[in-house]
Design a protein around this motif. Structure first.
Motif, mmCIF file in Angstrom:
data_model
loop_
_atom_site.group_PDB
_atom_site.id
_atom_site.type_symbol
_atom_site.label_atom_id
_atom_site.label_comp_id
_atom_site.label_asym_id
_atom_site.label_seq_id
_atom_site.Cartn_x
_atom_site.Cartn_y
_atom_site.Cartn_z
ATOM 1 N N LEU A 1 52.177 50.919 41.379
ATOM 2 C CA LEU A 1 51.906 49.791 42.277
ATOM 3 C C LEU A 1 50.585 49.911 43.027
ATOM 4 N N HIS A 2 49.776 50.879 42.640
ATOM 5 C CA HIS A 2 48.513 51.066 43.361
ATOM 6 C C HIS A 2 47.393 51.381 42.365
ATOM 7 N N THR A 3 46.669 50.346 41.956
ATOM 8 C CA THR A 3 45.519 50.534 41.056
ATOM 9 C C THR A 3 44.399 49.571 41.467
ATOM 10 N N HIS A 4 43.198 49.882 41.038
ATOM 11 C CA HIS A 4 42.035 49.069 41.421
ATOM 12 C C HIS A 4 41.286 48.544 40.202
ATOM 13 N N THR A 5 40.831 47.307 40.314
ATOM 14 C CA THR A 5 40.066 46.689 39.228
ATOM 15 C C THR A 5 38.638 46.435 39.713
ATOM 16 N N ASP B 1 43.646 45.484 44.832
ATOM 17 C CA ASP B 1 42.233 45.609 45.214
ATOM 18 C C ASP B 1 42.038 45.564 46.726
ATOM 19 N N HIS B 2 40.945 46.153 47.146
ATOM 20 C CA HIS B 2 40.669 46.270 48.582
ATOM 21 C C HIS B 2 40.332 44.932 49.229
ATOM 22 N N ALA B 3 40.861 44.731 50.415
ATOM 23 C CA ALA B 3 40.428 43.593 51.224
ATOM 24 C C ALA B 3 40.268 44.037 52.671
ATOM 25 N N VAL C 1 47.433 43.576 46.937
ATOM 26 C CA VAL C 1 46.238 43.814 47.746
ATOM 27 C C VAL C 1 46.415 45.091 48.558
ATOM 28 N N GLU C 2 45.319 45.816 48.722
ATOM 29 C CA GLU C 2 45.318 46.951 49.643
ATOM 30 C C GLU C 2 44.436 46.566 50.827
ATOM 31 N N MET C 3 45.076 46.245 51.939
ATOM 32 C CA MET C 3 44.355 45.767 53.117
ATOM 33 C C MET C 3 43.889 46.931 53.984
ATOM 34 N N THR D 1 49.485 55.434 41.732
ATOM 35 C CA THR D 1 48.532 56.491 41.364
ATOM 36 C C THR D 1 47.198 56.355 42.077
ATOM 37 N N ASP D 2 46.882 55.153 42.559
ATOM 38 C CA ASP D 2 45.553 54.906 43.144
ATOM 39 C C ASP D 2 44.475 55.097 42.078
ATOM 40 N N SER D 3 44.798 54.689 40.862
ATOM 41 C CA SER D 3 43.843 54.836 39.751
ATOM 42 C C SER D 3 42.708 53.831 39.885
ATOM 43 N N HIS D 4 41.509 54.311 39.591
ATOM 44 C CA HIS D 4 40.336 53.448 39.573
ATOM 45 C C HIS D 4 39.762 53.318 38.170
ATOM 46 N N ARG D 5 40.157 54.221 37.295
ATOM 47 C CA ARG D 5 39.642 54.202 35.917
ATOM 48 C C ARG D 5 40.811 54.211 34.945
HETATM 49 ZN ZN LIG Z 1 43.592 52.459 46.744
#
Ligand SMILES: [Zn+2]
Ligand SMILES: [Zn+2]
Length: 260
Positions: A5-9, A36-38, A83-85, A226-230
């Motif tokens: 539940l925690h990934t970034h695009t 994604d970050h906001a 969203v990750e605020m 996981t907080d995956s970015h890649r």
């Molecule tokens: Zn994150």
């Protein structure tokens, strides 16, 4: 795990959405959330942070939504629009307004900044004395407590994120952990087991053992991300989390809004 539940695009500091989704499918996940970050702060310093970073979901929400809808047609995996605020008590009104207006599947709340500076930035915190580092960690927990009490978010992410910065390691104490556990006890917001720390050598997770044990003792349950970015992180970190959770005998769950 069944879900991450925690990934970034590329709508923040991650990778192309379709690559993240494919990697999640390959890793055997059934659900992936793009969080994604906001940052919607109107404070001058935080606006500058946003300009410096260049990415922020505040302006691109609808565009991402259209992309996610299209991707859902092509993919087997369930894709959440999340969203990750950035959270700071001073921004509560703006955050609430933003979350009310946008229809995210769920939300993560994060304290990333101390003195308007991301806790990861080693150069900034390098010159702080021990005493002021302790003060900053205390300040971090004060903000986190307010985040939990606000109940604006489904998930509180990486609840000891400062541990990623060696300059802050060893400055939290049992009292801080108990204060946070108490806050979770009275909130619908749940903490996350987060693998973000694992990238630095695939060992530790958030929260630390001592913190985790206090939360578990108080009957607090967790979700996971996981907080995956890649794309390549997704498989690796999920495997790592799976192993860790089994070892520690922790069962993670989806936040209430996603339970089916
Ligand atoms: Zn994150
Ligand atoms: Zn974060």
């Amino acid at each position: 795990m069944e879900f991450d539940l925690h990934t970034h695009t590329t709508y923040s500091d991650g990778s192309l959405m379709h690559m993240m989704a494919s990697a999640a499918e390959e890793a055997g996940l059934e659900e992936i959330g793009f969080s994604d970050h906001a940052n919607v702060s109107q404070r001058k310093a935080m606006k500058q942070v946003k300009y410096n970073n260049g990415f922020n979901l505040d302006m691109t929400c609808e565009r991402r939504e259209t992309a996610i809808e299209k991707l859902r047609e092509r993919k087997e995996i369930t894709i959440y629009s999340a969203v990750e605020m950035d959270y700071d008590p001073r921004d509560e009104k703006n955050i609430r307004k933003f979350l009310d207006k946008k229809n995210f599947d769920y939300s993560l709340g994060s304290v990333h900044n101390l003195e308007n500076t991301n806790v990861h930035i080693r150069d900034y915190f390098r010159n702080k004395t021990k005493k002021s580092r302790r003060k900053l960690v205390k300040k971090y927990f004060e903000k986190l407590e307010k985040l939990i009490q606000s109940e604006m978010f489904d998930i509180a992410s990486h609840i000891d994120v400062f541990e990623r910065n060696p300059q802050f390691q060893g400055f939290a104490d049992k009292e801080d952990y108990e204060q946070i556990a108490e806050a979770f006890k009275h909130s619908k917001t749940i903490p996350e087991i987060n693998a973000g720390r694992a990238l630095q050598g695939l060992e530790e997770i958030h929260p630390t053992k001592e913190f985790r044990e206090i939360l578990i003792e108080k009957g607090i349950t967790f979700t996971a991300g996981t907080d995956s970015h890649r794309p390549e992180d997704i498989g690796k970190l999920n495997q790592h989390l799976d192993k860790k959770l089994k070892e520690l005998d922790i069962t993670v769950k989806r936040p209430q809004t996603l339970q089916h």
